[in-house]
Design a protein around this motif. Structure first.
Motif, PDB file in Angstrom:
ATOM      1  N   PHE A 189       0.849  -1.186   0.000  1.00  0.00           N
ATOM      2  CA  PHE A 189       0.000   0.000   0.000  1.00  0.00           C
ATOM      3  C   PHE A 189       0.887   1.239   0.000  1.00  0.00           C
ATOM      4  O   PHE A 189       1.865   1.311   0.748  1.00  0.00           O
ATOM      5  CB  PHE A 189      -0.911  -0.003   1.228  1.00  0.00           C
ATOM      6  CG  PHE A 189      -2.032   0.987   1.143  1.00  0.00           C
ATOM      7  CD1 PHE A 189      -3.156   0.705   0.373  1.00  0.00           C
ATOM      8  CD2 PHE A 189      -1.970   2.193   1.798  1.00  0.00           C
ATOM      9  CE1 PHE A 189      -4.194   1.622   0.271  1.00  0.00           C
ATOM     10  CE2 PHE A 189      -2.995   3.114   1.702  1.00  0.00           C
ATOM     11  CZ  PHE A 189      -4.110   2.825   0.930  1.00  0.00           C
ATOM     12  N   PHE A 190       0.567   2.195  -0.835  1.00  0.00           N
ATOM     13  CA  PHE A 190       1.449   3.344  -1.066  1.00  0.00           C
ATOM     14  C   PHE A 190       1.847   4.036   0.232  1.00  0.00           C
ATOM     15  O   PHE A 190       1.004   4.414   1.042  1.00  0.00           O
ATOM     16  CB  PHE A 190       0.759   4.352  -1.981  1.00  0.00           C
ATOM     17  CG  PHE A 190       1.606   5.556  -2.267  1.00  0.00           C
ATOM     18  CD1 PHE A 190       2.703   5.468  -3.092  1.00  0.00           C
ATOM     19  CD2 PHE A 190       1.319   6.779  -1.686  1.00  0.00           C
ATOM     20  CE1 PHE A 190       3.495   6.570  -3.357  1.00  0.00           C
ATOM     21  CE2 PHE A 190       2.098   7.893  -1.937  1.00  0.00           C
ATOM     22  CZ  PHE A 190       3.188   7.783  -2.771  1.00  0.00           C
ATOM     23  N   GLN A 191       3.160   4.195   0.396  1.00  0.00           N
ATOM     24  CA  GLN A 191       3.671   4.814   1.611  1.00  0.00           C
ATOM     25  C   GLN A 191       4.943   5.625   1.353  1.00  0.00           C
ATOM     26  O   GLN A 191       5.639   6.014   2.289  1.00  0.00           O
ATOM     27  CB  GLN A 191       3.977   3.723   2.646  1.00  0.00           C
ATOM     28  CG  GLN A 191       4.971   2.677   2.162  1.00  0.00           C
ATOM     29  CD  GLN A 191       5.176   1.568   3.164  1.00  0.00           C
ATOM     30  OE1 GLN A 191       4.927   1.737   4.350  1.00  0.00           O
ATOM     31  NE2 GLN A 191       5.633   0.420   2.701  1.00  0.00           N
ATOM     32  N   GLU A 192       5.231   5.873   0.087  1.00  0.00           N
ATOM     33  CA  GLU A 192       6.487   6.556  -0.228  1.00  0.00           C
ATOM     34  C   GLU A 192       6.446   8.037   0.157  1.00  0.00           C
ATOM     35  O   GLU A 192       5.417   8.704   0.042  1.00  0.00           O
ATOM     36  CB  GLU A 192       6.794   6.434  -1.720  1.00  0.00           C
ATOM     37  CG  GLU A 192       6.920   5.013  -2.223  1.00  0.00           C
ATOM     38  CD  GLU A 192       7.935   4.189  -1.473  1.00  0.00           C
ATOM     39  OE1 GLU A 192       8.990   4.726  -1.092  1.00  0.00           O
ATOM     40  OE2 GLU A 192       7.668   2.991  -1.264  1.00  0.00           O
ATOM     41  N   THR A 193       7.578   8.522   0.606  1.00  0.00           N
ATOM     42  CA  THR A 193       7.802   9.948   0.852  1.00  0.00           C
ATOM     43  C   THR A 193       9.195  10.277   0.348  1.00  0.00           C
ATOM     44  O   THR A 193       9.967   9.382  -0.017  1.00  0.00           O
ATOM     45  CB  THR A 193       7.719  10.293   2.352  1.00  0.00           C
ATOM     46  OG1 THR A 193       8.852   9.709   3.027  1.00  0.00           O
ATOM     47  CG2 THR A 193       6.436   9.763   2.976  1.00  0.00           C
TER      48      THR A 193
ATOM     49  N   SER B 134      11.749   8.273   2.115  1.00  0.00           N
ATOM     50  CA  SER B 134      11.899   6.838   1.859  1.00  0.00           C
ATOM     51  C   SER B 134      12.659   6.531   0.574  1.00  0.00           C
ATOM     52  O   SER B 134      12.950   5.371   0.280  1.00  0.00           O
ATOM     53  CB  SER B 134      10.513   6.170   1.791  1.00  0.00           C
ATOM     54  OG  SER B 134       9.822   6.537   0.617  1.00  0.00           O
TER      55      SER B 134
ATOM     56  N   TYR C 259      13.703   3.410  -2.584  1.00  0.00           N
ATOM     57  CA  TYR C 259      12.316   3.316  -2.135  1.00  0.00           C
ATOM     58  C   TYR C 259      12.236   2.475  -0.853  1.00  0.00           C
ATOM     59  O   TYR C 259      13.243   2.028  -0.311  1.00  0.00           O
ATOM     60  CB  TYR C 259      11.405   2.768  -3.233  1.00  0.00           C
ATOM     61  CG  TYR C 259      11.314   3.664  -4.444  1.00  0.00           C
ATOM     62  CD1 TYR C 259      10.436   4.729  -4.478  1.00  0.00           C
ATOM     63  CD2 TYR C 259      12.137   3.457  -5.555  1.00  0.00           C
ATOM     64  CE1 TYR C 259      10.350   5.565  -5.585  1.00  0.00           C
ATOM     65  CE2 TYR C 259      12.068   4.294  -6.670  1.00  0.00           C
ATOM     66  CZ  TYR C 259      11.175   5.341  -6.672  1.00  0.00           C
ATOM     67  OH  TYR C 259      11.107   6.172  -7.760  1.00  0.00           O
ATOM     68  N   SER C 260      11.005   2.270  -0.387  1.00  0.00           N
ATOM     69  CA  SER C 260      10.803   1.575   0.879  1.00  0.00           C
ATOM     70  C   SER C 260      10.785   0.066   0.710  1.00  0.00           C
ATOM     71  O   SER C 260      10.807  -0.678   1.693  1.00  0.00           O
ATOM     72  CB  SER C 260       9.477   2.018   1.511  1.00  0.00           C
ATOM     73  OG  SER C 260       8.400   1.696   0.650  1.00  0.00           O
ATOM     74  N   ASP C 261      10.729  -0.392  -0.534  1.00  0.00           N
ATOM     75  CA  ASP C 261      10.608  -1.824  -0.808  1.00  0.00           C
ATOM     76  C   ASP C 261      11.240  -2.100  -2.174  1.00  0.00           C
ATOM     77  O   ASP C 261      11.035  -1.322  -3.117  1.00  0.00           O
ATOM     78  CB  ASP C 261       9.120  -2.208  -0.819  1.00  0.00           C
ATOM     79  CG  ASP C 261       8.878  -3.697  -0.945  1.00  0.00           C
ATOM     80  OD1 ASP C 261       9.207  -4.267  -2.003  1.00  0.00           O
ATOM     81  OD2 ASP C 261       8.339  -4.291   0.003  1.00  0.00           O
TER      82      ASP C 261
ATOM     83  N   ASN D 112      -3.410   2.374  -6.553  1.00  0.00           N
ATOM     84  CA  ASN D 112      -2.191   2.188  -5.772  1.00  0.00           C
ATOM     85  C   ASN D 112      -0.974   2.005  -6.692  1.00  0.00           C
ATOM     86  O   ASN D 112       0.093   2.569  -6.447  1.00  0.00           O
ATOM     87  CB  ASN D 112      -2.339   0.978  -4.849  1.00  0.00           C
ATOM     88  CG  ASN D 112      -1.170   0.824  -3.906  1.00  0.00           C
ATOM     89  OD1 ASN D 112      -0.892   1.697  -3.086  1.00  0.00           O
ATOM     90  ND2 ASN D 112      -0.462  -0.293  -4.024  1.00  0.00           N
TER      91      ASN D 112
ATOM     92  N   THR E 298       2.208   4.535  -6.943  1.00  0.00           N
ATOM     93  CA  THR E 298       3.523   4.005  -6.591  1.00  0.00           C
ATOM     94  C   THR E 298       4.592   4.417  -7.588  1.00  0.00           C
ATOM     95  O   THR E 298       5.785   4.350  -7.293  1.00  0.00           O
ATOM     96  CB  THR E 298       3.437   2.468  -6.457  1.00  0.00           C
ATOM     97  OG1 THR E 298       2.483   2.151  -5.421  1.00  0.00           O
ATOM     98  CG2 THR E 298       4.767   1.853  -6.074  1.00  0.00           C
TER      99      THR E 298
END
Length: 211
Positions: free
Chosen positions: A48-52, A55, A64-66, A99, A103
């Motif tokens: 689920f989108f969480q980038e900032t 990240s 990125y976070s993943d 999503n 992303t």
């Protein structure tokens, strides 16, 4: 040859997207205008989108976070054009598709590239409201939506046993859509190769920081 990515926006069991793909993929292949790659979101279980900005890691080579998020951004950047195949859920697009679009973050991978839409529904609306949302969303990514989508009403009965449209108008509309997609793909690729301005949001921030 231009590279066209088909993004499949439904992941649920029994999806009608498979009926649509059985027709549209060979239809595009027979034209010979594009090298096709299908990106089925079933194969891309994005978080689920969480980038900032925090990240991203190195701005020049974001982590990125993943790792899958990085791979998705890199994959989207490979294409010259896009075709999004989407159902309509509650007058809108599936959350998994939104999503996936969100992303594509910071890479601006959709920017200055054309995108066409094939949408469908089990009723008379034919996915038109999903396309309205996709136009808004993709414009914000700085992609260039094609004006004429391919809309499929009553999708469960839209194709015969061989997978061909029961209504010839569907083929006519898809032909116009793909002709426009091809023209704009060519024009925008020339423009990108000549050089692009920085993304609008970046330029606005830079202008504010100068004051």
């Amino acid at each position: 040859m231009f590279k066209l990515q088909i993004i499949v926006g439904s992941t649920r069991e029994g999806r009608n997207a498979d009926l649509v793909l059985k027709w549209i993929v060979p239809f595009i292949q027979a034209r010979g205008d594009f090298e096709l790659e299908t990106l089925d979101l079933r194969d891309w279980p994005l978080p689920f989108f969480q980038e900032t900005i925090a990240s991203l890691g190195d701005f020049n080579n974001p982590t990125y976070s993943d790792p899958l998020v990085k791979k998705w951004n890199e994959k989207i950047k490979e294409a010259d054009a896009y075709l999004i195949v989407s159902p309509e859920y509650n007058h809108g697009i599936p959350g998994v598709l939104k999503n996936a679009i969100d992303t594509v973050f910071f890479s601006y991978a959709f920017r200055h590239k054309p995108v066409a839409f094939v949408s469908y529904s089990i009723g008379v609306a034919a996915g038109v409201r999903a396309v309205e949302q996709l136009n808004q969303v993709m414009l914000e990514t700085e992609a260039m939506p094609i004006r004429t989508p391919t809309l499929i009403p009553f999708v469960s009965n839209a194709f015969d046993a061989a997978g061909q449209p029961a209504n010839p108008a569907l083929t006519f509309g898809a032909t116009v859509m793909l002709d426009d997609l091809l023209w704009l793909t060519s024009a925008l690729k020339v423009g990108r190769e000549k050089g692009e301005p920085l993304p609008a949001g970046v330029r606005i921030r830079m202008a504010r920081e100068k004051k």
